[in-house]
Structure formats: structure tokens, C-alpha cells
Design an enzyme around this catalytic site. Sequence first.
Site, PDB file in Angstrom:
ATOM      1  N   GLY A  27     -38.120  -3.619  28.809  1.00 64.23           N
ATOM      2  CA  GLY A  27     -36.656  -2.819  26.839  1.00 64.23           C
ATOM      3  C   GLY A  27     -36.934  -1.262  27.239  1.00 64.23           C
ATOM      4  N   ASN A  29     -34.001   0.004  29.197  1.00 68.55           N
ATOM      5  CA  ASN A  29     -32.601   0.131  28.604  1.00 68.55           C
ATOM      6  C   ASN A  29     -32.037  -0.016  27.491  1.00 68.55           C
ATOM      7  OD1 ASN A  29     -30.550   0.390  30.584  1.00 68.55           O
ATOM      8  ND2 ASN A  29     -31.414  -0.762  32.555  1.00 68.55           N
ATOM      9  N   LEU A 102     -29.529 -17.677  31.952  1.00 74.55           N
ATOM     10  CA  LEU A 102     -27.839 -17.585  31.728  1.00 74.55           C
ATOM     11  C   LEU A 102     -27.900 -18.204  30.277  1.00 74.55           C
ATOM     12  CD1 LEU A 102     -27.511 -19.853  34.715  1.00 74.55           C
ATOM     13  CD2 LEU A 102     -26.981 -17.802  35.133  1.00 74.55           C
ATOM     14  N   ILE A 103     -26.007 -16.757  30.129  1.00 75.44           N
ATOM     15  CA  ILE A 103     -25.573 -17.282  28.874  1.00 75.44           C
ATOM     16  C   ILE A 103     -25.022 -18.522  28.577  1.00 75.44           C
ATOM     17  CG2 ILE A 103     -23.667 -15.917  27.485  1.00 75.44           C
ATOM     18  CD1 ILE A 103     -26.739 -14.784  27.303  1.00 75.44           C
ATOM     19  N   ASN A 117     -22.779  -7.042  30.983  1.00 75.28           N
ATOM     20  CA  ASN A 117     -24.193  -6.896  31.361  1.00 75.28           C
ATOM     21  C   ASN A 117     -24.440  -5.852  32.943  1.00 75.28           C
ATOM     22  OD1 ASN A 117     -26.518  -8.181  32.442  1.00 75.28           O
ATOM     23  ND2 ASN A 117     -25.561  -9.374  34.609  1.00 75.28           N
ATOM     24  N   HIS A 119     -26.065  -4.979  36.112  1.00 76.39           N
ATOM     25  CA  HIS A 119     -27.255  -5.425  37.464  1.00 76.39           C
ATOM     26  C   HIS A 119     -27.484  -4.140  38.332  1.00 76.39           C
ATOM     27  CE1 HIS A 119     -28.085  -8.377  40.096  1.00 76.39           C
ATOM     28  NE2 HIS A 119     -27.577  -7.904  41.274  1.00 76.39           N
ATOM     29  N   GLU A 185     -32.239   3.778  40.926  1.00 74.56           N
ATOM     30  CA  GLU A 185     -30.806   3.360  40.725  1.00 74.56           C
ATOM     31  C   GLU A 185     -30.941   3.352  39.242  1.00 74.56           C
ATOM     32  OE1 GLU A 185     -29.462   0.079  38.160  1.00 74.56           O
ATOM     33  OE2 GLU A 185     -31.462  -0.151  38.932  1.00 74.56           O
TER      34      GLU A 185
END
Length: 204
Positions: A27, A29, A102-103, A117, A119, A185
Site C-alpha cells: 500500500g 501507492n 482481474l476486474i 491502473n 503498471h 520505477e
Amino acid sequence: MIIFASDKIRICKMKQVNIAIFVSGSGTNCENIIRYFAPSEQVATALVVSNKPDAPALEKAARLHVPTAVVSKAELNDAQVMLPLLKQYAVDFIVLAGFLPLIPDFLIAAYPHRMVNIHPSLLPKYGGKGMWGHHVHEAVKAAGETETGMTVHWVTPVCDGGDIIVQYRVALSPSDTPDDIAEKEHQLEMAYFPKVIEQLLNDL
């Protein structure tokens, strides 16, 4: 389904845009987004949803007085569970921040161009099933890439296949390990993801 109500009452002076953050892991982000919008009178983090009851993100959200909900796989895929839950918190926009399941199609249809989303690669490279977290950074290292980055994209029924909204890049050196790549990243995510969300909300 387990729901933890916040003990903090929001007093709104004007119509807010309410966001829900879906998260499966630590968590970082999620916390960053909550803190970014905390001073705002226009945007509120109304709910944090996780598929894992032990996700550290839930504790972080609770400490910041944001309501949380844990949903099982069956509940996530049940419109009679998810749509009333999101309606209860008047959710206008959904942010996937390290959410692994998956949503379901019904949820995407309910939030057209209102679900994004993040990535940890420069899509379309290193996307799709199984490409999450350290798996991505290991693949970037194995391919000898000279750069990596983050991608924010719209959520569609195709895993990591939605239209790209924005990408941010960072250079890599041959000596970078997968952990080094992950850290580089991740710094991009911390710096830019909340700002991208803010711009998208401004455009609603």
C-alpha cells in the site's frame, strides 16, 4: 465481506469526487495517494478495497481514517456485492494501485473511463497475466533493457490492455539488479501517480 468504518466524519463544503483505491499489498501507492488528496476539498479517498485481509495497505488506510473493505474473490465477481458497496461510499472513480485480481466486466462497465491502473513497466512490454511486481523487474533485467518506467492506463477487460494515458521513463545501467530497477520505477510512481490521477479527475 468485512467492512471497517472510519471513525472520522467528513464535512463537505462542496460536491467532492470520491475515489476508491483497490490494493492487494503493502500500500505505498495507496498511502501516497491518500496523503496527496487529504488537503483537497474537491477530491476525497472514500474507500480502500483489498482482496487480502492481511494487506498492510488496510492498516495504513485505517491510520489515515479512510474506510476499508475486504472482498473475497467470489464477492469481487458479484455485482450484488460490489455495486452496492461502491454506491454506499458514493464512489465516482476507481484507482487500481497494485491490485492483483482481474476486474470483472460488470465493474468496468459501471465505471467507463473512470477506472485506471498503474503498471510497473513501459507497456505493452512486460504486461499481461503473471506480470506484476518483481516478475516485471526480473524480466526487464533479463532482457537487458536500458530503460524502464511506469504506465497509467484505462482498465478494460483485457489485462493491461487498456489505452495508455501516460508513461514515465527512467534510465537503467547494466549493473542495476532487479531490486535497483524496482526502486527506480517505484520512485516514478511516488512522484507522478497522484498527479496523474488529479489531472484525470480535473477532466471529468
